[in-house]
Each structure stands twice: as C-alpha cells, then as structure tokens.
Write a protein that holds these residues in place. Structure first.
Motif, mmCIF file in Angstrom:
data_model
loop_
_atom_site.group_PDB
_atom_site.id
_atom_site.type_symbol
_atom_site.label_atom_id
_atom_site.label_comp_id
_atom_site.label_asym_id
_atom_site.label_seq_id
_atom_site.Cartn_x
_atom_site.Cartn_y
_atom_site.Cartn_z
ATOM 1 N N PHE A 189 1.274 -1.150 0.486
ATOM 2 C CA PHE A 189 0.086 0.340 0.209
ATOM 3 C C PHE A 189 1.023 1.458 -0.024
ATOM 4 C CE2 PHE A 189 -2.943 -3.050 2.527
ATOM 5 C CZ PHE A 189 -3.411 -3.552 1.663
ATOM 6 N N LYS A 190 1.181 1.361 -1.038
ATOM 7 C CA LYS A 190 2.529 2.735 -1.203
ATOM 8 C C LYS A 190 1.277 4.045 -0.785
ATOM 9 C CE LYS A 190 6.551 0.348 -2.710
ATOM 10 N NZ LYS A 190 6.042 -0.727 -3.554
ATOM 11 N N GLN A 191 2.459 4.706 -0.392
ATOM 12 C CA GLN A 191 2.224 6.275 -0.153
ATOM 13 C C GLN A 191 1.897 7.140 -1.037
ATOM 14 O OE1 GLN A 191 2.488 5.717 4.415
ATOM 15 N NE2 GLN A 191 2.617 7.984 3.819
ATOM 16 N N GLY A 192 1.747 7.671 -1.452
ATOM 17 C CA GLY A 192 2.359 8.830 -2.792
ATOM 18 C C GLY A 192 2.042 10.589 -1.970
ATOM 19 N N SER A 193 3.040 10.523 -1.315
ATOM 20 C CA SER A 193 3.802 12.096 -0.999
ATOM 21 C C SER A 193 4.852 11.970 -0.963
ATOM 22 C CB SER A 193 3.415 11.915 0.715
ATOM 23 O OG SER A 193 4.235 10.918 1.091
ATOM 24 N N GLY A 194 4.817 13.618 -0.852
ATOM 25 C CA GLY A 194 6.324 14.219 -0.977
ATOM 26 C C GLY A 194 6.556 14.686 -1.976
ATOM 27 N N TRP A 195 7.430 16.240 -2.631
ATOM 28 C CA TRP A 195 7.865 16.558 -3.789
ATOM 29 C C TRP A 195 8.524 15.882 -4.694
ATOM 30 C CZ3 TRP A 195 12.664 19.940 -2.826
ATOM 31 C CH2 TRP A 195 14.005 19.758 -2.145
ATOM 32 N N LEU A 196 8.947 14.240 -4.252
ATOM 33 C CA LEU A 196 9.507 13.506 -5.176
ATOM 34 C C LEU A 196 8.431 12.355 -6.072
ATOM 35 C CD1 LEU A 196 12.953 12.625 -3.327
ATOM 36 C CD2 LEU A 196 12.715 14.267 -5.179
ATOM 37 N N ASN A 197 7.704 12.783 -4.949
ATOM 38 C CA ASN A 197 6.383 11.773 -6.408
ATOM 39 C C ASN A 197 5.079 12.588 -7.637
ATOM 40 O OD1 ASN A 197 4.927 9.967 -6.906
ATOM 41 N ND2 ASN A 197 4.044 9.646 -4.388
ATOM 42 N N LEU A 198 6.223 12.893 -8.260
ATOM 43 C CA LEU A 198 5.444 14.010 -9.349
ATOM 44 C C LEU A 198 4.349 13.444 -10.186
ATOM 45 C CD1 LEU A 198 8.769 16.862 -9.968
ATOM 46 C CD2 LEU A 198 6.620 16.494 -8.404
ATOM 47 N N TRP A 199 4.653 12.088 -10.104
ATOM 48 C CA TRP A 199 4.284 11.421 -11.155
ATOM 49 C C TRP A 199 3.314 10.884 -10.578
ATOM 50 C CZ3 TRP A 199 9.131 10.529 -9.531
ATOM 51 C CH2 TRP A 199 10.143 11.291 -11.059
ATOM 52 N N PRO A 200 1.796 10.632 -12.040
ATOM 53 C CA PRO A 200 0.254 10.144 -10.940
ATOM 54 C C PRO A 200 0.825 8.488 -10.689
ATOM 55 C CG PRO A 200 0.886 10.620 -13.810
ATOM 56 C CD PRO A 200 1.072 11.261 -13.226
ATOM 57 N N LYS A 201 0.222 8.086 -9.725
ATOM 58 C CA LYS A 201 0.394 6.310 -9.078
ATOM 59 C C LYS A 201 -0.164 6.129 -10.415
ATOM 60 C CE LYS A 201 -0.511 7.426 -5.134
ATOM 61 N NZ LYS A 201 -1.737 7.699 -4.640
ATOM 62 N N PRO A 202 -0.104 4.761 -10.937
ATOM 63 C CA PRO A 202 -0.844 4.014 -11.353
ATOM 64 C C PRO A 202 -1.219 3.070 -10.808
ATOM 65 C CG PRO A 202 1.547 2.768 -10.608
ATOM 66 C CD PRO A 202 1.438 3.921 -9.962
ATOM 67 N N GLU A 203 -2.492 3.289 -12.058
ATOM 68 C CA GLU A 203 -3.745 2.809 -11.655
ATOM 69 C C GLU A 203 -4.013 1.539 -10.563
ATOM 70 O OE1 GLU A 203 -7.660 3.171 -11.581
ATOM 71 O OE2 GLU A 203 -6.499 5.263 -11.523
ATOM 72 N N THR A 204 -3.592 0.918 -10.804
ATOM 73 C CA THR A 204 -3.753 -0.693 -10.578
ATOM 74 C C THR A 204 -2.319 -0.654 -9.440
ATOM 75 O OG1 THR A 204 -3.269 -1.832 -12.157
ATOM 76 C CG2 THR A 204 -6.031 -1.990 -10.919
ATOM 77 N N THR A 205 -1.825 -1.137 -8.195
ATOM 78 C CA THR A 205 -0.703 -1.695 -7.604
ATOM 79 C C THR A 205 -0.779 -3.035 -7.759
ATOM 80 O OG1 THR A 205 -0.914 0.839 -6.642
ATOM 81 C CG2 THR A 205 0.814 -0.214 -6.287
ATOM 82 N N GLU A 206 0.061 -3.729 -8.047
ATOM 83 C CA GLU A 206 0.508 -5.096 -7.848
ATOM 84 C C GLU A 206 -0.012 -5.652 -6.083
ATOM 85 O OE1 GLU A 206 0.471 -8.766 -9.430
ATOM 86 O OE2 GLU A 206 -0.159 -6.644 -10.676
ATOM 87 N N THR A 207 -0.886 -6.131 -5.829
ATOM 88 C CA THR A 207 -0.806 -6.455 -4.902
ATOM 89 C C THR A 207 -0.712 -8.188 -4.501
ATOM 90 O OG1 THR A 207 -3.548 -7.141 -4.676
ATOM 91 C CG2 THR A 207 -2.512 -5.314 -4.140
ATOM 92 N N LEU A 208 -0.433 -8.980 -3.244
ATOM 93 C CA LEU A 208 -0.655 -9.916 -3.083
ATOM 94 C C LEU A 208 -1.919 -10.823 -2.468
ATOM 95 C CD1 LEU A 208 1.844 -12.292 -2.457
ATOM 96 C CD2 LEU A 208 1.556 -11.862 -0.715
ATOM 97 N N LEU A 352 -8.164 -16.751 -11.635
ATOM 98 C CA LEU A 352 -6.512 -16.802 -10.315
ATOM 99 C C LEU A 352 -6.188 -15.379 -11.117
ATOM 100 C CD1 LEU A 352 -5.804 -19.939 -9.677
ATOM 101 C CD2 LEU A 352 -7.137 -18.862 -8.643
ATOM 102 N N GLN A 353 -4.886 -14.572 -10.393
ATOM 103 C CA GLN A 353 -4.126 -12.926 -10.591
ATOM 104 C C GLN A 353 -3.414 -13.288 -9.910
ATOM 105 O OE1 GLN A 353 -4.375 -11.462 -13.533
ATOM 106 N NE2 GLN A 353 -2.907 -10.231 -12.764
ATOM 107 N N GLY A 354 -2.390 -12.658 -10.071
ATOM 108 C CA GLY A 354 -1.305 -12.212 -9.644
ATOM 109 C C GLY A 354 -0.113 -13.664 -8.140
ATOM 110 N N ASN A 355 0.260 -13.442 -7.485
ATOM 111 C CA ASN A 355 0.832 -14.188 -6.740
ATOM 112 C C ASN A 355 0.394 -13.967 -5.264
ATOM 113 O OD1 ASN A 355 3.540 -14.922 -8.574
ATOM 114 N ND2 ASN A 355 3.966 -12.523 -7.819
ATOM 115 N N PHE A 356 0.454 -15.555 -4.850
ATOM 116 C CA PHE A 356 -0.540 -15.939 -3.311
ATOM 117 C C PHE A 356 0.347 -15.863 -2.017
ATOM 118 C CE2 PHE A 356 -3.647 -16.071 -6.978
ATOM 119 C CZ PHE A 356 -5.070 -15.445 -6.098
#
Ligand SMILES: Nc1ncnc2c1ncn2[C@@H]1O[C@H](COP(=O)(O)OP(=O)(O)O)[C@@H](O)[C@H]1O
Ligand SMILES: [Ca+2]
Length: 512
Positions: A189-208, A352-356
């Motif tokens: 659950f990456k946090q999007g904050s700080g001045w270095l995070n200028l890029w828009p976050k990807p729509e889906t972040t990989e989860t387990l 099924l999708q992704g890693n478990f």
C-alpha cells in the motif's frame, strides 16, 4: 607603512569590530550545528500497543502489536511484538463449560500486562475475533456460543486495557483482513506523498493474494483482472489513496479438520463398520474413533447414518496418496456453476490473478513436508511425488523419525497435504503453470501472516483512505539544509564584508 599605521591609529575601532564579528560568526556556526545535532538526536522510543486475540477453531493466540506513536498512519510501521499461545483448545470447545473459555485466556492476558509498559495499559486496545469454530457453534448451539462470548468478554474487560469487543467475525472479514495484513506487511500500500512523487500513481498497484487455511474454514482473497460478478464476494477498499476491488470467499467446513470429517463421512456412507480402511493415513496407522466425533459437526449433520453398538470404529491407514486424492476430490462438488466461472460447490470465482501468500495451516503442513524451503519454487509434480512418498511411509517409521512432532499432527499430515493439494488444484483451479505463484509463508518480517493485524489496523483507523500529508522533506533533511544554507549565507556575508572593507581601506589609503 607610516600611512597604514597612521590609519589604524586613526581608527582604533577597526580591530575590535573585526574581533567581534569573527566571534559572532564562530558563535553562530556553533549554535547552528548544536541546534541541528540536538534536533536530530534520536527521540526516546515512544511506542503504542494493540492486542488482538485470534480465537480459532483449534486454539487461541494473543498477538501484541507495537508502533511508534508519532507515525501511526504510515504504511508498514506496525509490527508484531509478541505472540502468546493460549493453553488448551479453541474457545468453541467450551460450550459445556463457558466459564472455562474466559479462564483459559488469563495467563496470556497476564503476560501482555508484563510486556506492555504500565503507563500505556489504559490506552491499549484489546479485542477478540472468533472464526470458523465459533461460526459452527453458533449454527449448532446459539445459546452456548453467546455464553462463551460473554465469558471471554468478562476476562478481557476486567483487564487494564481498553476493551474493544469480543465477536465472531464473518468469513468475508477474515479473508479481507488476511489480505490487508499481508499487503500491509509487504509494503504494497504505497503512500503517494512528498515532492519527489511528481508522477501520477499507476491505476493498480500489484498486491498479493491471500490463502488462509484453518481447521474449520478456509479463505481465498485476491484482486482479479476484470469485474467481480458477485456482490457478496466483492470488497472495495480505498487505502492510502489507492483503490482496490478485491474478491474474497470463505468456505465454512473446508478448514482441514472439518474437511477430514466430511471425507470420512463420505466413505462411511451412513453405515459405520467396525473398521474403516483409509488411504489418507500411513500404513500401520490405527485409531479408535467415535462415530459421534464425525457426525456431531454441522458440516456432516446432513448425512444420516446407522452405527454399530459401540458407536466407535477403527480407522486403519493404507497410505495411498493417489487413492486419498480420489476420496478427497469427492467433497468438492464441481457439477454446477451459475456464474461464468466457479471454484467449487457452485461458488463464483474469477480467474486467478497475481501471486499468492498461503499461510496458517497451509504453511504448517507444507513446511513439515519440506515443500517450502527450496531455493526455487517447488513444482506441482514434485508436491505429488513428495505426498506419494510420505503417505506410503509406515506409521512406525514416522513415529521413530519424528519423536518431537505431536502425534495428532503427524498422523494427519498425509491427509492434510493431500487436502491442500486438492483444494488448490481441484478447488481453486491452480495448475502446473501457475502453481509457482503460490508462496507458503509463516511470517513477513517479524509479523505472522494472518487476519489479526489487518483487523487491528481497521479497528483503530490506522489505514487512512488518503495518503497522509507529510512535509516534502524529512525533518533531518530540513535541518541539514537550513544549516548548509545559513553557512553559505554567512560565508557570503563575510566575504562581502571583507572585500567591502578592503576597498574602503584601499580608497582610504589612496585618499590619505
Ligand atoms: N504444527 C502444526 N501442524 C499441522 N497443523 C497445525 C499445526 N499447528 C496448527 N495446525 C492446524 O492449523 C489449523 C488452524 O486452524 P484455526 O485457526 O484454529 O481454525 P479456524 O481458522 O478455522 O477458526 C488447525 O487445523 C490446526 O490443527
Ligand atoms: Ca485461523
């Protein structure tokens, strides 16, 4: 030379002024550096704590979590500090002696009192979540389950901690909190904050995905690729500013202890003989079983049966993994599917999708069978081969080789391993191609994989839906930059002053 001496004599303040400015300059630097050092000195540890009791069907465990007081909303800061295993069976076994359920928790509560600093006791939340065993007891004996819950409530609320409730959690919550726990601990659950995070976050972040196997129920939870067709299996989360559509399903009666009862009941087919030959137990294994222990569960209650006079039978192992798999397969109904795709018993499941991450009894059993510790993922073929070899090992040999393993577990590993394989392959549709997406895990870092951490994070509102606003620089960085810039400015000032001073002197000299 004379002119110069004359000038100094004429201007007696010049030297004193230089000394004062130099003194101030040095003093300023010392003050700045001291401020930076003092400010950045590591603060004394200021922790907060939370307690969750996992009241499972087979046993209860008390988990103590710890986190830095000033950082409670950051992702990944809550850690497991301690786990205490309650002596005796799960609380659902105390229906005939409800007071015993509360009493059984006392030792672990005392341990928590010793571990958590006293000044924090009052503000430390404590809650108990009961799972499959209590869900079954509630179906069978609602009054008994209420009494057991009241008893544990009495013990917890009489502790110095802040009591937040003792309840039976739904299978859906159990799946969801297990998924939150593993992804929180993995830092997904990456946090999007700080001045270095200028890029828009990807729509889906990989989860387990999360696979949890208990004694009474089992849960599967993951983020599928497309839409989730069934509302009751669909969860929506917004965590740290990211959106998640999660599929979850809990199968009551498909925990490994209940699954064994159903498998045995299927073989007995209502007629209890004096002995039952069973391929899921090692050759030479013999156990005197009560018919009641099989048919008293709500998971087998539908089956009618006639029994012999003693109400007991002998279970005799033959240790044939292939035949065992055939028997276990029979408890999965694959004949109907009202949705576009199903796992078993007509239950909708998307592709099924992704890693478990597979934890709890998945881990205990696979770790015992040495199917978790390889450098590379173990293949499905290797799992089957290992089971074939293990199941055919004579019971006597096993007992001699594993003197330190509880006999109840040892006797059931052939069944349990075969059940896990069948549940994953026949039930959830894992195949040789995607078998390597499963990792059997016990811990992530120092914390156990399980639903309790996610439950506490939710109960204490520690996962914000939006990323918390944080200053663009960490505090230490801020102080360091302030010192560097101040030094630069002072340097410039002194240089300027020296140059300005010299020019004045020169011009004075020229004039004189
Ligand atoms: N070392 C072990 N080896 C094998 N099985 C184990 C071991 N430790 C615990 N288990 C099993 O793990 C399961 C845990 O289930 P539990 O959490 O109590 O039930 P539920 O989640 O269904 O309420 C039980 O079947 C228990 O027998
Ligand atoms: Ca459990």
């Amino acid at each position: 030379m004379d002119t110069k001496r004359d000038m100094k004599q004429k201007n007696p303040w010049h030297r004193q002024l230089t000394v004062v400015i130099a003194f101030l300059f040095v003093w300023g630097i010392i003050a700045l550096v001291t401020t930076a050092v003092v400010q950045n000195k590591p603060l004394p540890k200021n922790s907060k704590y939370g307690i969750v009791l996992d009241a499972g069907s087979s046993h209860t465990s008390l988990y103590i979590y710890e986190w830095p007081a000033e950082k409670q909303n950051d992702t990944g800061v809550v850690q497991q500090l301690h786990v205490c295993h309650v002596k005796g069976p799960g609380i659902s076994s105390y229906a005939m002696d409800p007071e015993g359920a509360g009493r059984s928790l006392q030792d672990c509560m005392d341990e928590a009192k010793r571990i958590i600093p006293e000044r924090r006791h009052e503000e430390t939340p404590v809650s108990l979540g009961a799972t499959g065993g209590m869900r079954l007891l509630k179906l069978q004996n609602p009054e008994g389950s209420e009494k057991v819950l009241s008893s544990v409530e009495k013990t917890l609320s009489s502790s110095p901690f802040e009591f937040q409730g003792a309840r039976i959690i739904t299978g859906q919550d159990e799946g969801a909190y297990g998924w939150i726990t593993v992804n929180y601990l993995m830092g997904n659950f990456k946090q999007g904050s700080g001045w270095l995070n200028l890029w828009p976050k990807p729509e889906t972040t990989e989860t387990l995905g999360a696979l949890d196997l208990g004694g009474a129920s089992t849960q599967i939870t993951f983020v599928p690729e497309g839409e989730i067709e069934s509302l009751e299996s669909s969860l929506y989360f917004q965590l740290y500013g990211n959106k998640y559509n999660v599929y979850t399903h809990s199968f009551l009666c498909y925990g490994k202890d209940q699954a064994l009862k159903i498998t045995l009941a299927k073989q007995l087919q209502g007629h209890v003989p004096d002995s039952l030959v069973d391929p899921c137990f090692n050759p030479g294994f013999i156990k005197n079983m009560s018919v009641h222990s099989i048919y008293s569960s709500p998971c087998t209650a539908g089956e009618s049966y006639t029994t012999n006079t003693q109400g007991r039978f002998l279970l005799k192992g033959t240790g044939n993994a292939q035949q065992c798999r055939e028997n276990v397969k029979q408890i999965f109904n694959l004949t109907h599917c009202p949705s576009s795709s199903c796992s078993f018993n007509g239950v909708y499941q998307p592709q099924l999708q992704g890693n478990f991450g597979a934890f709890s009894a998945y881990y205990f059993v696979m770790a015992f069978l040495n199917l978790t510790t390889s450098e590379r993922p173990v293949t499905l073929v290797e799992v089957k081969e290992k089971l074939r070899e293990f199941c055919s090992t004579p019971w006597q040999t096993l007992k001699e080789n594993f003197t330190n393993v509880k006999e109840k577990y040892l006797g059931e590993y052939c069944f349990s391993g075969t059940y896990i394989l069948t549940l994953l392959e026949t039930g959830y549709k894992f195949s040789p191609e995607n078998w390597n997406t499963i990792r059997f895990i016990k811990k992530i870092g120092d914390s156990d994989a399980g639903w309790t951490l996610g439950y506490m994070l939710n109960l204490t509102n520690m996962i914000p839906s939006e990323a918390p606003c944080s200053p663009p620089l960490p505090h230490a960085g801020y102080i360091s930059l302030m010192v560097i810039f101040s030094l630069l400015l002072m340097g410039l000032l002194v240089t300027g002053w020296l140059c300005f001073g010299k020019t004045t002197c020169t011009s004075q000299k020229e004039v004189v």
